[in-house]
Each structure stands twice: as structure tokens, then as C-alpha cells.
Design a protein around this motif. Structure first.
Motif, PDB file in Angstrom:
ATOM      1  N   TRP A   1      -9.750  73.509  13.168  1.00 59.60           N
ATOM      2  CA  TRP A   1      -8.719  72.448  13.217  1.00 59.60           C
ATOM      3  C   TRP A   1      -7.431  73.525  13.987  1.00 59.60           C
ATOM      4  CZ3 TRP A   1      -8.028  67.797  11.260  1.00 59.60           C
ATOM      5  CH2 TRP A   1      -8.837  67.230  10.518  1.00 59.60           C
ATOM      6  N   PHE A   2      -6.876  72.820  14.610  1.00 62.15           N
ATOM      7  CA  PHE A   2      -5.810  73.278  15.500  1.00 62.15           C
ATOM      8  C   PHE A   2      -4.499  72.243  15.004  1.00 62.15           C
ATOM      9  CE2 PHE A   2      -7.908  76.464  18.372  1.00 62.15           C
ATOM     10  CZ  PHE A   2      -9.062  76.194  18.246  1.00 62.15           C
ATOM     11  N   ARG A   3      -3.630  72.792  15.531  1.00 60.64           N
ATOM     12  CA  ARG A   3      -2.119  71.970  15.322  1.00 60.64           C
ATOM     13  C   ARG A   3      -1.353  72.369  16.729  1.00 60.64           C
ATOM     14  NH1 ARG A   3       0.461  74.973  10.041  1.00 60.64           N
ATOM     15  NH2 ARG A   3       1.115  76.974  11.128  1.00 60.64           N
TER      16      ARG A   3
ATOM     17  N   PHE B   1      -4.376  77.532  16.400  1.00 60.82           N
ATOM     18  CA  PHE B   1      -5.317  77.871  15.622  1.00 60.82           C
ATOM     19  C   PHE B   1      -4.878  77.586  14.290  1.00 60.82           C
ATOM     20  CE2 PHE B   1      -9.392  79.005  14.105  1.00 60.82           C
ATOM     21  CZ  PHE B   1      -9.328  79.942  13.135  1.00 60.82           C
ATOM     22  N   VAL B   2      -5.736  76.922  13.606  1.00 63.82           N
ATOM     23  CA  VAL B   2      -5.381  76.821  12.104  1.00 63.82           C
ATOM     24  C   VAL B   2      -6.686  77.294  11.106  1.00 63.82           C
ATOM     25  CG1 VAL B   2      -5.080  75.008  10.205  1.00 63.82           C
ATOM     26  CG2 VAL B   2      -4.035  74.709  12.391  1.00 63.82           C
ATOM     27  N   ALA B   3      -7.859  76.705  11.508  1.00 63.62           N
ATOM     28  CA  ALA B   3      -9.083  77.361  10.754  1.00 63.62           C
ATOM     29  C   ALA B   3     -10.056  77.080  11.308  1.00 63.62           C
ATOM     30  CB  ALA B   3      -8.751  76.780   9.235  1.00 63.62           C
ATOM     31  N   ALA B   4     -11.256  77.770  11.048  1.00 65.89           N
ATOM     32  CA  ALA B   4     -12.747  77.360  11.501  1.00 65.89           C
ATOM     33  C   ALA B   4     -13.542  77.482  10.718  1.00 65.89           C
ATOM     34  CB  ALA B   4     -12.880  78.301  13.142  1.00 65.89           C
TER      35      ALA B   4
ATOM     36  N   PRO C   1      -8.764  77.929  21.732  1.00 64.94           N
ATOM     37  CA  PRO C   1      -8.925  76.374  22.013  1.00 64.94           C
ATOM     38  C   PRO C   1      -9.997  76.368  23.203  1.00 64.94           C
ATOM     39  CG  PRO C   1      -6.639  76.635  21.805  1.00 64.94           C
ATOM     40  CD  PRO C   1      -7.377  77.946  21.690  1.00 64.94           C
ATOM     41  N   ASP C   2     -10.048  77.352  23.956  1.00 67.71           N
ATOM     42  CA  ASP C   2     -10.851  77.278  25.184  1.00 67.71           C
ATOM     43  C   ASP C   2     -12.641  77.523  24.698  1.00 67.71           C
ATOM     44  OD1 ASP C   2      -8.909  79.452  27.116  1.00 67.71           O
ATOM     45  OD2 ASP C   2      -8.927  77.344  26.783  1.00 67.71           O
ATOM     46  N   SER C   3     -12.827  77.759  23.473  1.00 69.51           N
ATOM     47  CA  SER C   3     -13.963  77.721  22.795  1.00 69.51           C
ATOM     48  C   SER C   3     -14.560  76.401  22.298  1.00 69.51           C
ATOM     49  CB  SER C   3     -14.214  78.813  21.807  1.00 69.51           C
ATOM     50  OG  SER C   3     -14.032  80.129  22.424  1.00 69.51           O
ATOM     51  N   TYR C   4     -13.647  75.525  22.526  1.00 63.51           N
ATOM     52  CA  TYR C   4     -14.032  74.163  21.819  1.00 63.51           C
ATOM     53  C   TYR C   4     -13.935  72.966  22.733  1.00 63.51           C
ATOM     54  CZ  TYR C   4     -13.021  76.195  17.403  1.00 63.51           C
ATOM     55  OH  TYR C   4     -13.395  77.075  16.222  1.00 63.51           O
ATOM     56  N   VAL C   5     -15.261  72.279  22.845  1.00 66.72           N
ATOM     57  CA  VAL C   5     -15.511  71.314  23.997  1.00 66.72           C
ATOM     58  C   VAL C   5     -15.175  69.897  23.546  1.00 66.72           C
ATOM     59  CG1 VAL C   5     -18.043  71.117  23.163  1.00 66.72           C
ATOM     60  CG2 VAL C   5     -17.382  70.650  25.467  1.00 66.72           C
ATOM     61  N   TYR C   6     -15.012  69.429  22.207  1.00 65.70           N
ATOM     62  CA  TYR C   6     -14.728  68.090  21.951  1.00 65.70           C
ATOM     63  C   TYR C   6     -13.800  68.257  20.785  1.00 65.70           C
ATOM     64  CZ  TYR C   6     -19.604  67.285  23.467  1.00 65.70           C
ATOM     65  OH  TYR C   6     -20.785  66.994  24.238  1.00 65.70           O
ATOM     66  N   TRP C   7     -12.832  67.143  21.112  1.00 65.98           N
ATOM     67  CA  TRP C   7     -11.561  66.918  20.445  1.00 65.98           C
ATOM     68  C   TRP C   7     -11.387  65.544  19.839  1.00 65.98           C
ATOM     69  CZ3 TRP C   7      -8.349  71.419  19.631  1.00 65.98           C
ATOM     70  CH2 TRP C   7      -8.461  72.402  20.386  1.00 65.98           C
ATOM     71  N   GLY C   8     -10.566  65.723  18.744  1.00 69.98           N
ATOM     72  CA  GLY C   8     -10.278  64.346  18.156  1.00 69.98           C
ATOM     73  C   GLY C   8      -8.798  64.047  18.746  1.00 69.98           C
ATOM     74  N   GLN C   9      -8.301  63.031  18.620  1.00 65.56           N
ATOM     75  CA  GLN C   9      -7.083  62.384  19.045  1.00 65.56           C
ATOM     76  C   GLN C   9      -5.802  62.880  18.058  1.00 65.56           C
ATOM     77  OE1 GLN C   9      -6.362  60.425  21.861  1.00 65.56           O
ATOM     78  NE2 GLN C   9      -8.481  61.073  22.201  1.00 65.56           N
TER      79      GLN C   9
END
Length: 123
Positions: A36-38, A47-50, A107-115
Motif C-alpha cells: 500500500w502506498f499513499r 510507502f505505507v505497508a507491504a 514504488p519501482d518494485s511494483y508493477v501493477y497499481w490500482g486507481q
């Protein structure tokens, strides 16, 4: 096609709680770490949590430790962010994301994102 859809945002008073959910389709979440990011207006994505694929390992930003909890249900293909003791500075758009394979805070380690879903904390 992979889709991540967040829900549960809203307006809450300081000190209150919210529960955010992220539902995935097109991707078995059990295979990847999730985060989760914000992002607040004018700020970079934060970054918030993973959580790792099994749910046994989690990582939280210092700013939310003791207040936010990330969890997952691989059978339902969902990831949840439970937020307590909300502060005005928690106001932001909250995004869930699927990692490339690492439990990471970048964030660079994440490939799919929600809206995203908006969380607004009032005093």
C-alpha cells in the motif's frame, strides 16, 4: 488483464478508523508480495505497508507503525489495510500495488497499481 481495485476510503475524524480493501483480478495474489502506498497533492508517492505472499512477513513505514495493519486473504484474492488512530497527515490517495517479486518499499518494485481510494482525515 490485471486489475487492482481499492475500496473503503472516505472522510473520517482524527482518531478514527478506516479499513481499505484491494481486490485483484487477472492475477493470483498468492504469488506476489503486495503493498500500500499513499500520495497527497504535491507530494511524492509514499510507502505505507507491504506484505509477502504468505502473509507471514510485513513491513510498515515508521509513520504508521502501531496504527496501520496490512493483511491478505489469498483465497479471496484481497489485501486489506486496517487504519486506526488516523491523523490529518494521513490524508491522501491510497493505492495498492503488486510487486515484481520482492517485499519492498520502493514504488519501482511494483508493477501493477490500482486507481486509488481517497482518505480524508478531518480535525
Amino acid at each position: 488483464q490485471v486489475q487492482l481495485v481499492e475500496s473503503g476510503g472516505g472522510l473520517v475524524q482524527a482518531g478514527g478508523s478506516l479499513r481499505l480493501s484491494c481486490a485483484a483480478s487477472g492475477l493470483p495474489l498468492s504469488s506476489v508480495p503486495m503493498g500500500w502506498f499513499r500520495q497527497a497533492p504535491g507530494n511524492e508517492r509514499e510507502f505505507v505497508a507491504a506484505i509477502n505472499w504468505s502473509g507471514r512477513n510485513t513491513s510498515n513505514a515508521d509513520s504508521v507503525k502501531g496504527r496501520f495493519t496490512i493483511s491478505r486473504d489469498n483465497f479471496k484474492n484481497t489485501v486489506t489495510l486496517q487504519m486506526h488512530s488516523l491523523k490529518r497527515e494521513d490524508t491522501a490517495g491510497y493505492y495498492c500495488a503488486a510487486s515484481k517479486g520482492l517485499l519492498a518499499s520502493s514504488p519501482d518494485s511494483y508493477v501493477y497499481w490500482g486507481q486509488g481510494t481517497q482518505v480524508t482525515v478531518s480535525s
